[in-house]
Design an enzyme around this catalytic site. Sequence first.
Site, PDB file in Angstrom:
ATOM      1  CG  HIS A   1      -0.248   0.097   2.463  1.00 21.02           C
ATOM      2  ND1 HIS A   1      -0.059   1.272   3.087  1.00 21.02           N
ATOM      3  CD2 HIS A   1       0.054  -0.929   3.217  1.00 21.02           C
ATOM      4  CE1 HIS A   1       0.716   1.060   4.425  1.00 21.02           C
ATOM      5  NE2 HIS A   1       0.465  -0.235   4.302  1.00 21.02           N
TER       6      HIS A   1
ATOM      7  CB  CYS B   1       1.348  -3.733   5.256  1.00 20.41           C
ATOM      8  SG  CYS B   1      -0.224  -4.824   5.542  1.00 20.41           S
TER       9      CYS B   1
END
Length: 548
Positions: free
Chosen positions: A450, A469
Amino acid sequence: MSRTIFISFSLVFFTFSSLVFAQSDEEVAELIRFRMESDVPMENIEIRNTSLLTADDIIHFYNDREFKNAWSVGGILTEEAYELRFEIKQAEFDGLVPEDYHLNVIESFFSTFESNKENGIKNAPGDLADLDIFLSDAFFKLARNLEIGKVDPSQFGEDWEIARKEPTNDYPTLLEKAVATKAIRKSLESLYPKFSIYKKGREVIRELSEKVKEDTLNWKKVKISKSIHVGDSNSDIPRLRERLIYWELLEEYAVQDEKVYDSIMMDGIKDFQGTHGLDIDGVIGPQTAQAFNDSPKDRLNKARVNMERLRWLPDTVKNAEFILVNLANFQLDYLKNLDTLISERVIVGRKYHESPIFMAEMSYIVFSPYWNIPYSITHSEIIPSVRKNPNYIAAKNMEVVTSSGKVLDPSTINWNSKSFPYMVRQKPGPGNSLGLVKFMFPNKHNVYIHDTNARSLFALDDRARSHGCIRIQNPQDFAKELLSYDPYWTSEKIDEAMHQTHEKVVQLDRHIPVVLVYLTFWADSKGEAHFREDIYERDEEVLVALGK
């Protein structure tokens, strides 16, 4: 008349020699069969008190060839026997341990046979039979280790969750063909991982092995607390200069003040930073200094560990299109038909929030995403913050929702209750922790790629900063490349989708393999070695396992 007698004598001698050789080979074959049959049931086959490594392959191999010896003819070792012995020794450059493949026993037999040759003594059929079995056994074990690795990565748990690949070769068949075509080396090389960096890595290990033998430097740890710029004086500069010269990144030169960091030395520092994934700024910071502490033996061990990791990687990584994230290198590469279309800096999980090693398939993109805050973060960070500041939820552009998706007024919730049956999410917008887009490859870890609103972190050398992440530096460029098959998704349309007040989900027209790996060493296409810090401290356990 004399010519006729000579021809007759030659035919008789040839027939007699062939008969002797045939009898010799038959005796060796008979002894091989005996070795296969004479073991205690349910126990490993042992030859001279040494257990065989690959009993099934050995039995199948010799049974299929009616126990005929593979490595000698007429009591004399073949060239292929010598070739295999050489290849076993060369396993050192694969990061493996030659002694794992009966090398000591094999060397003992070879020594005996060489002595027999010098003294005109025939090699004993029992010795020939036993060496034959040991050589075949060594071939099978080495072949398996080259194809899928020596160590089973599953023993490291979540440190490596990519499933171990299955062997694609039948090793007895491979050896039968290798012996018949006199291609031992070629057959073993065919088992290498199909990455050019693997063979280049072997050459690096070869060079490092020589370095280790010749090394006389003092590798006392260098640790600095303040960055050193050109013109600065520091007592560690002489040691760093010495190590630059040792690694052939700097030639010896006349130094006016050995403690001063001069401009000549800076060129070597920049080259060193380039091969260690550091900012090439010529400034000797703490991480640059730390990277200088690896001795040749340290580098050799790191290379051995990562050659094993390359052997673990499945064939999926060779697909025409895939996304590769090397966590230790803080880098994402998007490859298609062997071309690197995108190469981006990334931020990965910090220590204790380590990004896992696994494979999954990217199937969709979410523009202007919500951030559904994980339960652990809600309890450890969000709830304590709301208790201190009742306006925290609104200030962070968040909202509280029920399991059915109903949005609640934060002021109606008892934030001091031990029970919190709700979900907190951050609404789309420039302040969203996920940034303006996320790239989804569904997996049990809830890890994805992301954007981020903390862009200053990309300038750091140490980018292990997330909760697990993968944050990408230029997500808009990545999205455009992934969606290049659809002319609708221009740069303008992507930018528009990234700045909405609601999510926009776009399904990709194909599933793209995403591979998260952990490589602290590799050699590039030019053979240049690259080393990275072991940020998750995972190398040592692999090294120990390789040594067992």
